[in-house]
Design a protein around this motif. Sequence first.
Motif, mmCIF file in Angstrom:
data_model
loop_
_atom_site.group_PDB
_atom_site.id
_atom_site.type_symbol
_atom_site.label_atom_id
_atom_site.label_comp_id
_atom_site.label_asym_id
_atom_site.label_seq_id
_atom_site.Cartn_x
_atom_site.Cartn_y
_atom_site.Cartn_z
ATOM 1 N N VAL A 183 0.846 -1.194 0.000
ATOM 2 C CA VAL A 183 0.000 0.000 0.000
ATOM 3 C C VAL A 183 0.883 1.247 0.000
ATOM 4 C CG1 VAL A 183 -1.662 1.335 1.363
ATOM 5 C CG2 VAL A 183 -1.977 -1.124 1.070
ATOM 6 N N TYR A 184 1.906 1.242 0.831
ATOM 7 C CA TYR A 184 2.839 2.378 0.895
ATOM 8 C C TYR A 184 3.510 2.596 -0.462
ATOM 9 C CZ TYR A 184 6.943 5.108 2.194
ATOM 10 O OH TYR A 184 7.911 6.065 2.253
ATOM 11 N N TRP A 185 4.015 1.525 -1.041
ATOM 12 C CA TRP A 185 4.689 1.662 -2.329
ATOM 13 C C TRP A 185 3.733 2.109 -3.429
ATOM 14 C CZ3 TRP A 185 6.956 -3.669 -1.016
ATOM 15 C CH2 TRP A 185 8.025 -3.513 -0.142
ATOM 16 N N MET A 186 2.515 1.628 -3.405
ATOM 17 C CA MET A 186 1.545 2.045 -4.415
ATOM 18 C C MET A 186 1.279 3.547 -4.308
ATOM 19 S SD MET A 186 -2.335 0.784 -5.160
ATOM 20 C CE MET A 186 -2.973 1.534 -3.687
ATOM 21 N N PHE A 187 1.070 4.018 -3.081
ATOM 22 C CA PHE A 187 0.784 5.439 -2.905
ATOM 23 C C PHE A 187 1.998 6.302 -3.242
ATOM 24 C CE2 PHE A 187 -3.040 4.094 -0.870
ATOM 25 C CZ PHE A 187 -3.893 5.166 -0.978
ATOM 26 N N THR A 188 3.179 5.910 -2.780
ATOM 27 C CA THR A 188 4.343 6.772 -2.983
ATOM 28 C C THR A 188 4.938 6.646 -4.374
ATOM 29 O OG1 THR A 188 5.812 5.112 -1.994
ATOM 30 C CG2 THR A 188 4.948 6.828 -0.544
ATOM 31 N N LYS A 189 5.050 5.449 -4.897
ATOM 32 C CA LYS A 189 5.730 5.244 -6.182
ATOM 33 C C LYS A 189 4.802 5.419 -7.378
ATOM 34 C CE LYS A 189 9.619 4.386 -4.290
ATOM 35 N NZ LYS A 189 10.625 5.425 -4.301
ATOM 36 N N PHE A 190 3.572 4.930 -7.274
ATOM 37 C CA PHE A 190 2.689 4.956 -8.433
ATOM 38 C C PHE A 190 1.764 6.160 -8.463
ATOM 39 C CE2 PHE A 190 3.417 0.279 -7.796
ATOM 40 C CZ PHE A 190 4.320 0.155 -8.832
ATOM 41 N N LEU A 191 1.278 6.561 -7.285
ATOM 42 C CA LEU A 191 0.346 7.676 -7.242
ATOM 43 C C LEU A 191 1.016 9.000 -6.898
ATOM 44 C CD1 LEU A 191 -2.647 5.939 -5.433
ATOM 45 C CD2 LEU A 191 -2.363 6.365 -7.873
ATOM 46 N N GLY A 192 2.262 8.944 -6.444
ATOM 47 C CA GLY A 192 2.991 10.171 -6.119
ATOM 48 C C GLY A 192 2.471 10.883 -4.881
ATOM 49 N N ILE A 193 1.857 10.148 -3.964
ATOM 50 C CA ILE A 193 1.351 10.727 -2.728
ATOM 51 C C ILE A 193 2.378 10.477 -1.636
ATOM 52 C CG2 ILE A 193 -0.464 10.595 -0.976
ATOM 53 C CD1 ILE A 193 -2.349 9.748 -3.263
ATOM 54 N N ASN A 194 2.800 11.515 -0.975
ATOM 55 C CA ASN A 194 3.820 11.387 0.055
ATOM 56 C C ASN A 194 3.222 10.863 1.353
ATOM 57 O OD1 ASN A 194 5.817 12.392 -1.612
ATOM 58 N ND2 ASN A 194 5.348 14.497 -1.067
ATOM 59 N N LEU A 195 3.726 9.729 1.792
ATOM 60 C CA LEU A 195 3.375 9.171 3.087
ATOM 61 C C LEU A 195 4.646 9.144 3.926
ATOM 62 C CD1 LEU A 195 1.143 6.149 2.021
ATOM 63 C CD2 LEU A 195 0.395 8.318 2.962
ATOM 64 N N PRO A 196 4.520 9.257 5.242
ATOM 65 C CA PRO A 196 5.731 9.252 6.065
ATOM 66 C C PRO A 196 6.446 7.913 5.985
ATOM 67 C CG PRO A 196 3.748 9.585 7.410
ATOM 68 C CD PRO A 196 3.311 9.447 6.002
ATOM 69 N N GLY A 197 7.743 7.981 5.741
ATOM 70 C CA GLY A 197 8.541 6.777 5.659
ATOM 71 C C GLY A 197 9.548 6.706 6.782
ATOM 72 N N LEU A 198 10.127 5.531 6.958
ATOM 73 C CA LEU A 198 11.138 5.337 7.987
ATOM 74 C C LEU A 198 12.493 5.845 7.512
ATOM 75 C CD1 LEU A 198 11.858 4.153 10.751
ATOM 76 C CD2 LEU A 198 12.221 1.958 9.639
ATOM 77 N N THR A 199 12.762 5.667 6.232
ATOM 78 C CA THR A 199 14.030 6.114 5.665
ATOM 79 C C THR A 199 13.751 7.169 4.588
ATOM 80 O OG1 THR A 199 14.037 4.458 3.905
ATOM 81 C CG2 THR A 199 15.003 3.811 6.028
ATOM 82 N N GLY A 200 14.788 7.801 4.116
ATOM 83 C CA GLY A 200 14.639 8.797 3.068
ATOM 84 C C GLY A 200 14.588 8.219 1.675
ATOM 85 N N THR A 201 14.718 6.891 1.542
ATOM 86 C CA THR A 201 14.742 6.287 0.220
ATOM 87 C C THR A 201 13.365 6.181 -0.415
ATOM 88 O OG1 THR A 201 14.463 4.044 1.116
ATOM 89 C CG2 THR A 201 16.723 4.858 0.879
ATOM 90 N N GLY A 202 12.326 6.213 0.386
ATOM 91 C CA GLY A 202 10.977 6.103 -0.150
ATOM 92 C C GLY A 202 10.507 4.661 -0.312
ATOM 93 N N TRP A 203 11.320 3.704 0.138
ATOM 94 C CA TRP A 203 10.919 2.304 0.011
ATOM 95 C C TRP A 203 10.431 1.705 1.326
ATOM 96 C CZ3 TRP A 203 9.842 -0.003 -4.354
ATOM 97 C CH2 TRP A 203 10.322 0.565 -5.519
ATOM 98 N N ILE A 204 10.709 2.338 2.441
ATOM 99 C CA ILE A 204 10.217 1.827 3.738
ATOM 100 C C ILE A 204 9.721 3.019 4.541
ATOM 101 C CG2 ILE A 204 10.790 0.705 5.888
ATOM 102 C CD1 ILE A 204 12.841 -0.918 4.446
#
Length: 170
Positions: free
Chosen positions: A149-170
Amino acid sequence: MTESASHRTPQALVGGLVLLVGLGLAFGALSIPGEAGYGGVGPNFLPWVVAGVLTLCGALILREAFTGGFRDMEPPSGAPRGWWPGLVWVSAGMLANAALITTVGFVLSCALTYLLAVQGLRRAQGQAAGVPRVLLADLLTGLAISAPVYWMFTKFLGINLPGLTGTGWI
């Protein structure tokens, strides 16, 4: 009031409420701009879909309630009263998510929410809950649900959700 009419009243109330929520969402969707964005759909597309489906479901529930109610409905399962400790577990999960999402990120906070909610539901059903194997399985299931769900929102939809790291994968 007859037996069937007493069962139809709550069903009609649920149908009416679902219909009103759908119409309320449609009213709110009127204020969302509709300019087509990436992929040919605008930001008002999903609210209109949800409003339409809810309105249709509400109308169908009302039709069912007014034409005899839910015929062949099985009696409800479970205890005659709610189990309050289960509500506490689920509420603790929701509050933990709200408190931790910006600290530990979306994936971990949602996995924790899932873990706590499932613990409450397992305990309400009298299932094994506090066993380490069950806790690990529930945590891994929560991660397996929240990470995509996180990856779908951040990578595919371009919606920023809070992540644990700055890489955008976790």
